[in-house]
Design an enzyme around this catalytic site. Structure first.
Site, short mmCIF file in Angstrom:
data_model
loop_
_atom_site.label_atom_id
_atom_site.label_comp_id
_atom_site.label_asym_id
_atom_site.label_seq_id
_atom_site.Cartn_x
_atom_site.Cartn_y
_atom_site.Cartn_z
N LYS A 118 4.58 -2.19 -2.16
CA LYS A 118 3.18 -2.14 -1.72
C LYS A 118 3.17 -1.92 -0.23
O LYS A 118 4.12 -2.28 0.48
CB LYS A 118 2.48 -3.47 -2.03
CG LYS A 118 0.99 -3.33 -2.21
CD LYS A 118 0.70 -2.66 -3.55
CE LYS A 118 -0.71 -2.81 -4.00
NZ LYS A 118 -0.80 -2.61 -5.45
N1 GLU Z 1 -2.58 0.29 -6.47
C1 GLU Z 1 -2.47 0.39 -7.90
C2 GLU Z 1 -1.91 -0.90 -8.50
O1 GLU Z 1 -2.00 -1.94 -7.90
C3 GLU Z 1 -1.70 1.64 -8.33
C4 GLU Z 1 -0.31 1.74 -7.81
C5 GLU Z 1 0.35 3.08 -8.11
O2 GLU Z 1 -0.24 3.91 -8.76
O3 GLU Z 1 1.48 3.24 -7.65
O4 GLU Z 1 -1.42 -0.92 -9.58
#
Ligand code: GLU
Length: 425
Positions: A118
């Site tokens: 993240k």
């Molecule tokens: N931000 C989204 C999540 O928390 C998508 C992450 C992604 O597609 O890599 O799952």
């Protein structure tokens, strides 16, 4: 000269720290259930790589601001790290670490070959002009550049970022590489290698998870959605399309309530015009917190972490909570909901549609091909439904909640990958 005076009051526990504590608690429960040894537990509890950067931003008036940015790769044993980038003033290294950890279990649970990551920048994107936002994004990406790449770590949208942000990231990375590298981010615009079906993918996954958990026809089933942003607004729409009655939705400004059901499409148009749910004419205004206490069948928290707590969980009357957000329910609230018979479809399952279609986008990018919306939708549905089935049967066999079962499956797959690869050197 200023003198540092030690404070008598203990340091405030930030929401980010609370999110990380929740994530560690959930990991601890799964590790205990699986009988993992201490070394492996510690490895899974700590991020593999973690970077904090200071991002200088030139403002329109010529001033320079410096904001904090983060990228955390929690685990890379099953494949490249994967996870969104959040622009939010409250983000910190603890929150980003928790979110990265949840990505690891999420990808393992739905069986896609990624680890978890993240990113975050502690900034309010609404307070910046588009040009400031572009400069900030490009500079942040430059600072984390050595970490990311289509085989290493693939960012995506999260709270406060969108396909324009992804286009700037793709461009910044590609200019540095000297050629176009679409596979470095997902959630891109279609013209740059985005996938059909990615924009509504998380919401579609929430709909699939909610209808699977419901187990009967959705006609007349009442729904309240907290957060009317990228995930919540389309989740409300898709649930309404399926026959549910969406009676209340909220955003940061407040909530609207119509016991007879909201016209979700008209409400989305109102929000597109005015930027807020309040003021929508065919509904009553409701306090933001009252939404959690409504007598509805399904409650969908679709914004930030830590909103269902021990303070309001005793008053939750929904019989199903479907987590569109990451980490909306604290462990204390989880216990209260379970004791009251409320079933929680956990984040790492319920909101996995986003990363599933991110994976499909990346596969298309790596093969330089593009699939139809129907193809993407079918693959999303298959992966969501089989993950739901596995979680449901593991929970039943082992006497666990859906969250515990989802973590047991996700954590065990990552632990097995570690054990099979062995320790180098
Ligand atoms: N931000 C989204 C999540 O928390 C998508 C992450 C992604 O597609 O890599 O799952």
């Amino acid at each position: 000269m200023s003198v540092m005076v030690p404070s008598k009051t203990p340091a405030r526990i930030t929401p980010g720290r609370q999110a990380l504590d929740s994530a560690l608690h959930q990991l601890g429960q799964a590790a205990e259930h699986l009988g993992l040894d201490d070394g492996l537990r510690t490895m899974l509890a700590t991020p593999r790589r973690s970077l904090t950067v200071s991002v200088p931003v030139r403002r329109e008036d010529g001033r320079m601001d410096v904001v904090q940015g983060f990228r955390v790769q929690h685990n890379v044993s099953r494949g490249p790290a994967k996870g969104g980038i959040r622009f939010h003033p409250g983000t910190d290294i603890h929150e980003v670490t928790a979110l990265a950890m949840w990505m690891t279990w999420k990808c393992a649970l739905v069986g896609i070959p990624y680890g978890g990551a993240k990113g975050g920048v502690a900034v309010d994107p609404a307070a910046l002009t588009t040009r400031e936002l572009e400069r900030l994004t490009r500079r942040y990406v430059n600072e984390i550049l050595p970490m990311i790449g289509p085989e290493k770590d693939i960012p995506a949208p999260d709270v406060g970022t969108d396909e324009q942000t992804m286009a700037w990231i793709m461009d910044t990375y590609s200019v540095n590489a000297g050629y176009a590298v679409p596979g470095v981010v997902t959630g891109k615009p279609m013209q740059l290698g985005g996938s059909l079906g990615r924009a509504g993918a998380t919401s579609r996954g929430v709909q699939i998870a909610a209808l699977s958990a419901l187990g009967h026809a959705p006609e007349g089933v009442t729904v309240a959605v907290q957060g009317f942003g990228k995930v919540g607004a389309l989740a409300a729409q898709y649930l309404a399309d399926a026959g549910c009655k969406v009676v209340a939705v909220s955003d940061v400004t407040g909530a609207v309530y119509a016991p007879g059901g909201l016209d979700v499409a008209a409400l989305r148009a109102h929000v597109a015009d005015t930027g807020r749910v309040l003021g929508y004419r065919d509904a009553d205004a409701l306090g933001h917190d009252e939404l959690f206490e409504l007598d509805v069948d399904i409650l969908v928290p679709a914004a930030l972490e830590g909103v269902i707590t021990e303070a309001n969980a005793p008053r939750v009357r929904a019989r199903l909570v479907v987590e569109g957000a990451n980490g909306p329910t604290t462990p204390e609230a989880d216990e209260i909901l379970a004791a009251n018979g409320t079933v929680v479809v956990p984040d790492i399952l319920a909101n996995a549609g986003g990363v599933i279609v991110s994976y499909l986008e990346w596969v298309q990018n790596m093969q330089a091909c593009s699939w139809s919306e129907g193809e993407v939708g079918r693959r999303l549905r298959d992966l969501m439904e089989s993950a739901y089935g596995e979680v449901k049967s593991t929970a039943a066999e082992r006497g666990l909640t859906l969250r515990q079962a989802a973590h047991v499956i996700g954590v065990s797959r990552v632990a097995e990958a570690h054990q099979m690869r062995g320790l180098y050197p």
